[in-house]
Design a protein around this motif. Structure first.
Motif, PDB file in Angstrom:
ATOM      1  N   GLU A  25      -7.553 -11.093  -1.768  1.00 49.16           N
ATOM      2  CA  GLU A  25      -8.466 -10.381  -0.882  1.00 49.16           C
ATOM      3  C   GLU A  25      -8.927  -9.070  -1.475  1.00 49.16           C
ATOM      4  N   VAL A  26      -8.042  -8.441  -2.240  1.00 46.90           N
ATOM      5  CA  VAL A  26      -8.495  -7.284  -3.002  1.00 46.90           C
ATOM      6  C   VAL A  26      -8.340  -7.697  -4.451  1.00 46.90           C
ATOM      7  N   PRO A  27      -9.405  -8.128  -5.076  1.00 47.67           N
ATOM      8  CA  PRO A  27      -9.200  -8.725  -6.390  1.00 47.67           C
ATOM      9  C   PRO A  27      -8.809  -7.708  -7.444  1.00 47.67           C
TER      10      PRO A  27
ATOM     11  N   ILE B 262      -4.016  -8.272  -2.381  1.00 50.02           N
ATOM     12  CA  ILE B 262      -3.332  -8.859  -1.227  1.00 50.02           C
ATOM     13  C   ILE B 262      -3.544 -10.370  -1.281  1.00 50.02           C
TER      14      ILE B 262
ATOM     15  N   LEU C 254       4.201 -17.549  -6.763  1.00 50.97           N
ATOM     16  CA  LEU C 254       4.200 -17.698  -8.229  1.00 50.97           C
ATOM     17  C   LEU C 254       3.144 -18.715  -8.649  1.00 50.97           C
TER      18      LEU C 254
ATOM     19  N   ARG D 213       0.837  -1.209   0.000  1.00 51.01           N
ATOM     20  CA  ARG D 213       0.000   0.000   0.000  1.00 51.01           C
ATOM     21  C   ARG D 213       0.867   1.253   0.000  1.00 51.01           C
TER      22      ARG D 213
ATOM     23  N   PRO E 239      -0.524 -13.481 -15.901  1.00 50.55           N
ATOM     24  CA  PRO E 239       0.233 -12.236 -15.951  1.00 50.55           C
ATOM     25  C   PRO E 239       1.212 -12.275 -17.120  1.00 50.55           C
TER      26      PRO E 239
ATOM     27  N   GLU F 218      10.824 -12.914 -17.638  1.00 49.55           N
ATOM     28  CA  GLU F 218       9.493 -12.430 -17.265  1.00 49.55           C
ATOM     29  C   GLU F 218       9.072 -12.994 -15.907  1.00 49.55           C
ATOM     30  N   MET F 219       9.872 -13.910 -15.392  1.00 50.60           N
ATOM     31  CA  MET F 219       9.606 -14.502 -14.077  1.00 50.60           C
ATOM     32  C   MET F 219      10.843 -14.266 -13.211  1.00 50.60           C
ATOM     33  N   PRO F 220      10.641 -14.142 -11.920  1.00 46.77           N
ATOM     34  CA  PRO F 220      11.788 -13.836 -11.050  1.00 46.77           C
ATOM     35  C   PRO F 220      12.654 -15.055 -10.756  1.00 46.77           C
TER      36      PRO F 220
ATOM     37  N   SER G 124     -11.298  -1.665   1.301  1.00 49.75           N
ATOM     38  CA  SER G 124     -10.363  -1.673   0.187  1.00 49.75           C
ATOM     39  C   SER G 124     -10.786  -0.622  -0.830  1.00 49.75           C
ATOM     40  N   GLU G 125      -9.908  -0.421  -1.826  1.00 53.07           N
ATOM     41  CA  GLU G 125     -10.281   0.461  -2.910  1.00 53.07           C
ATOM     42  C   GLU G 125     -11.470  -0.149  -3.621  1.00 53.07           C
TER      43      GLU G 125
ATOM     44  N   LEU H  39      -4.449 -17.686 -10.593  1.00 54.53           N
ATOM     45  CA  LEU H  39      -5.383 -16.560 -10.616  1.00 54.53           C
ATOM     46  C   LEU H  39      -5.499 -15.927 -11.994  1.00 54.53           C
TER      47      LEU H  39
ATOM     48  N   VAL I 229      -4.054  -2.663  -6.421  1.00 51.97           N
ATOM     49  CA  VAL I 229      -3.340  -3.405  -5.375  1.00 51.97           C
ATOM     50  C   VAL I 229      -4.140  -4.635  -4.970  1.00 51.97           C
TER      51      VAL I 229
ATOM     52  N   ARG J 241     -17.372 -10.789  -2.124  1.00 51.56           N
ATOM     53  CA  ARG J 241     -16.255 -10.744  -3.073  1.00 51.56           C
ATOM     54  C   ARG J 241     -15.391  -9.499  -2.901  1.00 51.56           C
TER      55      ARG J 241
ATOM     56  N   ASP K  23      13.861  -8.790  -8.046  1.00 48.69           N
ATOM     57  CA  ASP K  23      14.205  -7.853  -9.114  1.00 48.69           C
ATOM     58  C   ASP K  23      14.440  -6.457  -8.557  1.00 48.69           C
TER      59      ASP K  23
ATOM     60  N   PRO L 248      -1.487   2.377  -9.030  1.00 42.21           N
ATOM     61  CA  PRO L 248      -1.716   1.056  -9.638  1.00 42.21           C
ATOM     62  C   PRO L 248      -2.665   0.235  -8.765  1.00 42.21           C
TER      63      PRO L 248
ATOM     64  N   GLU M  43     -13.192  -6.919  -0.156  1.00 37.45           N
ATOM     65  CA  GLU M  43     -12.655  -6.758   1.198  1.00 37.45           C
ATOM     66  C   GLU M  43     -13.092  -5.421   1.768  1.00 37.45           C
TER      67      GLU M  43
ATOM     68  N   ARG N 285       4.078 -10.676 -16.998  1.00 38.30           N
ATOM     69  CA  ARG N 285       5.408 -10.695 -16.407  1.00 38.30           C
ATOM     70  C   ARG N 285       5.258 -10.590 -14.894  1.00 38.30           C
ATOM     71  N   ILE N 286       6.146 -11.220 -14.150  1.00 39.31           N
ATOM     72  CA  ILE N 286       6.101 -11.099 -12.696  1.00 39.31           C
ATOM     73  C   ILE N 286       7.440 -10.572 -12.184  1.00 39.31           C
TER      74      ILE N 286
ATOM     75  N   ARG O 126     -10.381 -24.926 -16.629  1.00 43.23           N
ATOM     76  CA  ARG O 126      -9.099 -24.879 -15.928  1.00 43.23           C
ATOM     77  C   ARG O 126      -8.971 -25.997 -14.904  1.00 43.23           C
TER      78      ARG O 126
ATOM     79  N   ALA P 219      -9.365 -17.784 -14.513  1.00 41.39           N
ATOM     80  CA  ALA P 219      -8.945 -18.778 -13.517  1.00 41.39           C
ATOM     81  C   ALA P 219     -10.134 -19.540 -12.932  1.00 41.39           C
TER      82      ALA P 219
ATOM     83  N   VAL Q  91       9.603  -9.214  -8.589  1.00 43.78           N
ATOM     84  CA  VAL Q  91       9.555  -9.387  -7.143  1.00 43.78           C
ATOM     85  C   VAL Q  91      10.240  -8.192  -6.486  1.00 43.78           C
TER      86      VAL Q  91
ATOM     87  N   LYS R  49       9.594 -21.900 -13.835  1.00 44.60           N
ATOM     88  CA  LYS R  49       8.540 -21.691 -12.839  1.00 44.60           C
ATOM     89  C   LYS R  49       7.588 -22.888 -12.839  1.00 44.60           C
TER      90      LYS R  49
END
Lengths: 175, 658
Positions: A82-84, A59, A109, A41, A118, B598-600, B276-277, A115, A57, B271, A139, A55, B273, A120-121, B378, B373, A123, B571
């Motif tokens: 939790e915050v989709p 959780i 990951l 946050r 993405p 693209e992955m860590p 939250s925003e 979910l 956010v 759905r 990163d 951006p 929290e 790119r991920i 899936r 997802a 960290v 990954k």
């Protein structure tokens, strides 16, 4: 690390995230419970100050995915964020306080993969204490700390502990 | 037996909906106590609810009994057979031998479609994930029609949480089909999803304009209303900057709107929290202020129920509050629907046959998968085959796959031709070629280049090859890596060398040989199979002649691959390893690191770093795989120079070169 230094470090990390993503477009920040949730946050706030755009956010809680807890043969059902926020086609930045063996990030990951898709991920971590057991890298990194196996790195944050501070203690001193 | 299902509101034509409403009128007119004709006498309905419900299930059961049929029910499927791991397909097959119609609610998007494919009897969707809830929509339309007459030209204000509700999305499409105007009044951060608006624009030629109406302040203070309407009569669509003059025109326009109905929804608390925003700001409320406003004297108030506090009790007594009537109509509508489905037995076309565009299904054993997802494809790979509608109308000419089950969209990145075994990135100039391949069933679509290569596809265009590592260099690199591995391994006997199929496996074997030579200990080797992003086709297996599946528990795993690029493969490989046990550590050894992560992930041992461009491919050639070849690593461009400048030139048609 004291309060001022932590503030500056978080600012720098926010800058680096925007730089690595080439702007704030398609960016989504995801904090890992519990300390990562506070950090994410703050980082989002900084990015908003810098670029005027906050951006999205999310959780996550990776406790059910941890490999160090015996699962008893059960496969954990994907737990929603939790915050989709949608992670499809986004640059997702995973945020946590400390990186050590790399197992938390690996679990995160996996969860991200469930979910969505993405693009790119990345960290972003406040403190890297080394000694990785998995081929995972941060990163965007706040600070490297060399500590022994028996020591513990504590990240204290205003939101949960009333103070911003990073301390190293012997394991038996665990608060 | 041919049958009709009701999965989406799109499964019914406007005419059929009209007919249904007439039947519902008859059902409604019939006296409660009176016997009347028993359309469903002797038939059995089964209700399978994987998610809790009161209203929908009870109104269905009531409808069936009124029609003289009987009901068998399983209100809590989640704790019954699914807990034992039964697939959707098996449940559908079994239960359809017990009943004549199935009513299903499920937590996965598209799960009811999957069930319909295996059930011998008609299946009705009573809500699937956040996808659709068509019988609720039928009720809503019927209520509006009873109160206001023709749907065409009505103005319906939908307010509240427009993002999460499955009922809202079905309702908006249905209203558009009948030519009604829609005003959205979303709570902050719960606006109608962009893809819903895009569909309205694309399929029903709706345009949207923000409206500033002071009257609406009786309901909500912070949000702007958006007016969605069939593309006439104004050209106010899509303003970003609203200046004073336009502002005036907008409010004038708004003052001309007659509000026929308010459709209020509950905040989908489960759905979101708290704090939250998106959860902040004022939530549209209908209460005393609304009732007092003259503009709303003929505006009816609807709500799918249950309500929380967005709809005040004061409205209950007012003639405009029609939500209990709306709930009561649930029974005649569902009676009409049951009768309709039984009447159409044996004269119906299947749902897949009704879809206009042919469905795409990958001709290869692996292919694209839905990006949602929560989509049934899936998780339920036994009961479903990923199938998509192909749309050539994505933004910027993108090729879009729309999931047949859940309607989510996916942008196509790479595609190939099954006969020539060539692949290339999708480009708008290839549209016609793609149509042709699709028609002949020769179109392969890939999630990634890796997937294409695993299936044996070659890049369509490639520049000249350049060798960057020869046999001696490769041997040297593998020796050095083995030495490093050994230096950092306290207990070589606990090592497990896992190669990523196919080239990683050969390299893993070579590294293991090297380690055995140096340590004089036996080193176990295993293999991991990964196909692109397809989660289901992955496995961990021993090498031929090796012992049964290697155990990773407490081992020092060395993961071996030929080239590391985005890191996605690594990954996925780690994911497989951790599913089969908890290793003491995982280290990564690659022959070539070409960057562009693209992955860590970060390799521990690297043969050679080769900074490369995104348009280049690095390819490791091994004597075990390629016949008459020596070991070497080559690099080449997948976009040839002349092609990258003139994409639309005829020469860019891949077929011309085959």
């Amino acid at each position: 690390m004291q309060s001022d230094e932590i503030q500056r470090t978080i600012s720098r990390m926010a800058h680096e995230i925007v730089e690595k993503n080439g702007g704030t477009a398609n960016l989504a920040l995801v904090g890992i419970r519990s300390k990562g949730a506070h950090l994410v946050r703050r980082i989002a706030g900084k990015i908003k100050n810098l670029n005027g755009v906050a951006p999205p956010v999310g959780i996550i809680d990776i406790t059910p995915y941890r490999d160090d807890i015996e699962k008893g043969g059960k496969i954990a059902e994907p737990r929603p964020m939790e915050v989709p926020v949608s992670v499809d086609d986004k640059t997702v930045v995973l945020v946590d306080d400390v990186i050590y063996r790399g197992r938390t990030i690996r679990a995160a990951l996996d969860l991200m993969g469930q979910l969505g898709k993405p693009r790119r991920i990345l960290v972003a971590i406040l403190v890297d204490r080394g000694e990785r057991e998995l081929p995972i890298k941060a990163d965007i990194l706040g600070k490297n700390v060399r500590v022994g196996d028996s020591q513990r790195v504590n990240v204290l944050l205003q939101e949960s502990d009333g103070v911003d501070q990073v301390t190293v203690t012997e394991d038996w001193q665990r608060k | 037996m041919k049958k009709r299902d009701l999965i989406s509101i799109e499964d019914l034509s406007n005419q059929e909906i009209d007919e249904l409403f007439q039947v519902a009128d008859n059902m409604l007119a019939r006296d409660r106590g009176a016997g009347g004709p028993k359309a469903c006498s002797g038939r059995i309905m089964a209700t399978l609810f994987y998610e809790p419900s009161t209203r929908t299930r009870l109104s269905f059961e009531s409808a069936m009994q009124r029609l003289g049929g009987t009901v068998i029910s399983c209100p809590d499927m989640k704790s019954s057979s699914t807990a034992k791991g039964e697939s959707i397909a098996d449940t559908a097959r079994v239960v359809s031998s017990y009943a004549d119609v199935l009513v299903v609610r499920h937590y996965w998007d598209g799960a009811v479609q999957a069930m319909a494919e295996y059930a011998e009897v008609p299946v009705i969707n009573a809500g699937d994930g956040s996808h659709e809830h068509p019988t609720q929509t039928l009720c809503d339309l019927y209520t509006l029609r009873k109160e206001k007459g023709d749907l065409k030209g009505l103005t319906v204000v939908i307010c509240g949480d427009l993002k999460h509700g499955r009922t809202i999305h079905s309702l908006v499409y249905a209203l558009a089909r009948f030519g009604a105007h829609v005003i959205t009044l979303a709570a902050n951060g719960m606006e109608l999803p962009q893809y819903v608006i895009e569909k309205l624009e694309r399929e029903y030629h709706y345009s949207l304009a923000p409206v500033a109406s002071d009257d609406l302040h009786a309901v909500v203070r912070e949000t702007d209303a958006i007016y969605l309407t069939p593309s006439q009569p104004h050209q106010l669509a899509l303003f970003t900057q609203v200046d004073a003059e336009i502002q005036q025109r907008l409010s004038k326009m708004a003052s001309g709107i007659k509000f026929d109905a308010f459709y209020v929804t509950r905040k989908q608390k489960e759905r979101i929290e708290e704090g939250s925003e998106g959860g902040n700001g004022s939530y549209p409320r209908i209460g005393r202020d609304f009732l007092k406003e003259r503009r709303f004297k003929d505006t009816v108030v609807m709500h799918p129920l249950p309500r929380v506090d967005e709809l005040s009790q004061e409205v209950d007594k007012d003639r405009r509050g029609i939500y209990f009537k709306q709930a009561a109509y649930g029974v005649p509508i569902r009676m009409a629907l049951l009768k309709f489905l039984f009447d159409s037995l044996d004269k119906a076309k299947s749902r897949a046959g009704q879809k206009k565009a042919p469905l795409y299904e990958s001709p290869e054993p692996i292919g694209p998968r839905c990006a949602n997802a929560n989509c049934v494809t899936r998780t339920e790979n036994i009961s479903t085959r990923p199938r998509f509608e192909v749309l050539f109308t994505g933004p910027g000419g993108a090729l879009i796959l729309k999931c047949f089950y859940c309607d989510h969209q996916l942008k196509v990145q790479y595609m190939g031709h099954t006969r020539s075994r060539k692949y290339c990135p999708y480009d708008i100039a290839l549209g016609d070629t793609v149509r042709e391949w699709l028609q002949h069933g020769e179109l392969a679509i890939f999630d990634s280049i890796k997937q294409a290569e695993e299936l044996g596809y070659e890049p369509y265009k490639s520049g000249p090859q350049r060798s960057i590592m020869d046999e001696a260099e490769m041997r040297e690199a593998l020796c050095r890596m083995s030495e490093e591995i050994l230096k950092e391994s306290k207990d070589p006997e606990r090592l497990l060398i896992l190669g990523i199929r196919t080239k990683g496996t050969y390299l893993a074997k070579r590294i293991a040989e090297e380690l055995e030579k140096r340590s004089q200990k036996r080193i176990e080797v295993g293999e991991i199979e990964i196909y692109g992003a397809g989660d289901d086709l992955r496995s961990l297996s021993p090498l031929e002649g090796g012992p049964s599946s290697p155990s990773v528990k407490d081992r020092g795993v060395i993961l071996v691959d030929d080239v590391i690029h985005t890191g996605m493969t690594v990954k996925n490989a780690m994911s497989i390893i951790f599913k089969s046990g908890r290793p003491q550590s995982v280290r990564l050894a690659v022959l070539v690191d070409r960057g562009h992560r693209e992955m860590p992930v970060k390799p521990n041992y690297v043969g050679k770093h080769i900074p490369s461009s995104e348009k280049e491919r690095v390819r490791v050639k091994l004597r075990e795989v390629e016949q008459d070849e020596r070991d070497k690593v080559v690099i080449y461009s997948i976009v040839s120079p002349e092609n990258s400048h003139q994409r639309s030139a005829p020469s860019s048609n891949p077929k011309a070169d085959n």
